[in-house]
Scaffold this motif. Structure first.
Motif, PDB file in Angstrom:
ATOM      1  N   LYS A  33     -21.016 -40.889  49.848  1.00 17.84           N
ATOM      2  CA  LYS A  33     -20.535 -40.515  51.171  1.00 17.84           C
ATOM      3  C   LYS A  33     -18.885 -39.149  51.340  1.00 17.84           C
ATOM      4  N   VAL A  34     -18.617 -38.496  51.760  1.00 20.01           N
ATOM      5  CA  VAL A  34     -18.035 -38.088  51.492  1.00 20.01           C
ATOM      6  C   VAL A  34     -16.888 -38.547  52.755  1.00 20.01           C
ATOM      7  N   LEU A  35     -15.726 -39.145  52.536  1.00 19.62           N
ATOM      8  CA  LEU A  35     -14.821 -39.874  52.952  1.00 19.62           C
ATOM      9  C   LEU A  35     -13.531 -39.103  53.464  1.00 19.62           C
ATOM     10  N   MET A  36     -12.596 -39.164  54.671  1.00 18.87           N
ATOM     11  CA  MET A  36     -12.009 -38.157  54.840  1.00 18.87           C
ATOM     12  C   MET A  36     -10.683 -39.365  55.078  1.00 18.87           C
ATOM     13  N   LEU A  37      -9.587 -39.659  54.469  1.00 23.28           N
ATOM     14  CA  LEU A  37      -8.553 -39.812  54.607  1.00 23.28           C
ATOM     15  C   LEU A  37      -7.456 -39.244  55.800  1.00 23.28           C
ATOM     16  N   ASN A  38      -6.942 -40.625  56.206  1.00 26.90           N
ATOM     17  CA  ASN A  38      -5.502 -40.230  57.155  1.00 26.90           C
ATOM     18  C   ASN A  38      -5.065 -39.864  56.750  1.00 26.90           C
ATOM     19  N   ASP A  39      -3.441 -39.686  57.406  1.00 28.64           N
ATOM     20  CA  ASP A  39      -2.669 -39.219  56.673  1.00 28.64           C
ATOM     21  C   ASP A  39      -1.081 -38.707  57.894  1.00 28.64           C
ATOM     22  N   ASP A  40      -0.572 -38.406  57.818  1.00 32.48           N
ATOM     23  CA  ASP A  40       0.730 -38.042  58.849  1.00 32.48           C
ATOM     24  C   ASP A  40       1.023 -36.673  58.794  1.00 32.48           C
ATOM     25  N   TYR A  41       0.771 -35.863  58.646  1.00 38.64           N
ATOM     26  CA  TYR A  41       1.430 -34.399  58.730  1.00 38.64           C
ATOM     27  C   TYR A  41       0.280 -34.189  58.381  1.00 38.64           C
ATOM     28  N   THR A  42      -1.441 -33.965  58.648  1.00 34.66           N
ATOM     29  CA  THR A  42      -2.051 -32.475  58.944  1.00 34.66           C
ATOM     30  C   THR A  42      -2.427 -32.863  60.221  1.00 34.66           C
ATOM     31  N   PRO A  43      -2.640 -31.813  60.765  1.00 37.84           N
ATOM     32  CA  PRO A  43      -3.060 -31.674  62.304  1.00 37.84           C
ATOM     33  C   PRO A  43      -3.737 -31.650  62.885  1.00 37.84           C
ATOM     34  N   MET A  44      -4.641 -32.938  63.887  1.00 40.43           N
ATOM     35  CA  MET A  44      -5.718 -33.436  63.915  1.00 40.43           C
ATOM     36  C   MET A  44      -6.746 -32.024  64.490  1.00 40.43           C
ATOM     37  N   GLU A  45      -5.794 -30.962  64.896  1.00 36.73           N
ATOM     38  CA  GLU A  45      -6.866 -29.257  65.492  1.00 36.73           C
ATOM     39  C   GLU A  45      -7.421 -29.142  63.966  1.00 36.73           C
ATOM     40  N   GLN A  69      -1.230 -25.995  53.478  1.00 40.21           N
ATOM     41  CA  GLN A  69      -0.056 -26.700  52.937  1.00 40.21           C
ATOM     42  C   GLN A  69      -0.495 -27.806  53.934  1.00 40.21           C
ATOM     43  N   HIS A  70      -1.315 -28.208  52.912  1.00 41.22           N
ATOM     44  CA  HIS A  70      -1.746 -30.038  54.023  1.00 41.22           C
ATOM     45  C   HIS A  70      -1.939 -30.892  53.213  1.00 41.22           C
ATOM     46  N   PRO A  71      -1.201 -32.090  53.460  1.00 42.92           N
ATOM     47  CA  PRO A  71      -1.473 -33.083  52.588  1.00 42.92           C
ATOM     48  C   PRO A  71      -3.270 -33.642  52.194  1.00 42.92           C
ATOM     49  N   LEU A  72      -4.288 -33.036  53.094  1.00 42.32           N
ATOM     50  CA  LEU A  72      -5.233 -33.923  53.686  1.00 42.32           C
ATOM     51  C   LEU A  72      -6.065 -34.414  52.498  1.00 42.32           C
ATOM     52  N   GLN A  73      -6.336 -35.708  52.172  1.00 36.71           N
ATOM     53  CA  GLN A  73      -7.221 -36.453  50.935  1.00 36.71           C
ATOM     54  C   GLN A  73      -8.566 -36.535  51.215  1.00 36.71           C
ATOM     55  N   CYS A  74      -9.420 -36.251  50.269  1.00 37.88           N
ATOM     56  CA  CYS A  74     -10.884 -36.165  50.861  1.00 37.88           C
ATOM     57  C   CYS A  74     -11.682 -36.510  49.214  1.00 37.88           C
ATOM     58  N   THR A  75     -12.261 -37.488  49.371  1.00 34.49           N
ATOM     59  CA  THR A  75     -12.980 -38.357  47.911  1.00 34.49           C
ATOM     60  C   THR A  75     -14.740 -38.767  48.293  1.00 34.49           C
ATOM     61  N   GLY A  79     -14.630 -30.638  47.127  1.00 38.78           N
ATOM     62  CA  GLY A  79     -13.608 -30.075  46.965  1.00 38.78           C
ATOM     63  C   GLY A  79     -12.942 -28.274  47.898  1.00 38.78           C
ATOM     64  N   GLN A  80     -13.750 -28.379  49.199  1.00 39.63           N
ATOM     65  CA  GLN A  80     -13.481 -27.349  49.447  1.00 39.63           C
ATOM     66  C   GLN A  80     -12.649 -27.814  50.918  1.00 39.63           C
ATOM     67  N   VAL A  81     -13.191 -29.512  51.413  1.00 42.87           N
ATOM     68  CA  VAL A  81     -11.748 -30.222  52.040  1.00 42.87           C
ATOM     69  C   VAL A  81     -10.367 -29.395  51.142  1.00 42.87           C
ATOM     70  N   MET A  82     -10.403 -30.567  50.111  1.00 40.90           N
ATOM     71  CA  MET A  82      -9.051 -30.232  49.577  1.00 40.90           C
ATOM     72  C   MET A  82      -8.297 -29.122  49.471  1.00 40.90           C
ATOM     73  N   ASP A  83      -9.137 -27.932  48.968  1.00 41.93           N
ATOM     74  CA  ASP A  83      -9.135 -26.295  49.111  1.00 41.93           C
ATOM     75  C   ASP A  83      -8.383 -25.950  50.094  1.00 41.93           C
ATOM     76  N   LEU A  84      -9.322 -25.760  50.676  1.00 45.08           N
ATOM     77  CA  LEU A  84      -8.513 -25.500  51.857  1.00 45.08           C
ATOM     78  C   LEU A  84      -7.385 -26.750  53.231  1.00 45.08           C
ATOM     79  N   ALA A  85      -7.141 -27.456  52.483  1.00 40.25           N
ATOM     80  CA  ALA A  85      -6.463 -28.101  53.164  1.00 40.25           C
ATOM     81  C   ALA A  85      -4.792 -27.869  51.970  1.00 40.25           C
TER      82      ALA A  85
END
Length: 115
Positions: A37-49, A104-110, A94-100
């Motif tokens: 499973k590719v999991l996306m973690l919430n943060d308070d800074y990455t825009p929903m869009e 300049q977004h702190p979005l995390q994906c695992t 990796g693509q999610v993390m690179d694009l984030a």
């Protein structure tokens, strides 16, 4: 016409000793690959869009699916973007993390092994 396979002359499936041979087929048993499973973690800074954009372009979700997943991540803290083989899951995370990072977004994906 002549028939060269006369009885007793190594014809008809017999070896030189006159014994009948058995041909065994080895059947290769294939195992399905483990899924992750590719999991996306919430943060308070990455825009929903931006999260919706990621889900549409990296995970091929339509706008409704992407919005539903994004809201789930926002409300629950984590959400499943998709389930893939290990190599595909690693690549997509990796693509999610690179694009984030590029944006300049702190979005995390695992990734996590699927049960």
């Amino acid at each position: 016409m002549s028939n060269n396979n006369t009885p007793g002359q190594n014809g008809g499936g017999r070896d030189d000793d006159g014994n009948t041979g058995v041909v065994l087929k080895t059947r290769v048993k294939t195992k399905k690959p483990s899924m992750y499973k590719v999991l996306m973690l919430n943060d308070d800074y990455t825009p929903m869009e931006f999260v919706v954009h990621i889900l549409e372009h990296i995970f091929n979700k339509n706008q409704d699916e992407a919005t539903t997943i994004m809201l789930h991540v926002h409300q629950k803290g984590v959400g499943v973007c998709g389930v893939f083989t290990y190599e595909v899951a690693e690549t997509k995370a990796g693509q999610v993390m690179d694009l984030a990072r590029h944006n300049q977004h702190p979005l995390q994906c695992t990734i996590e092994k699927d049960a």
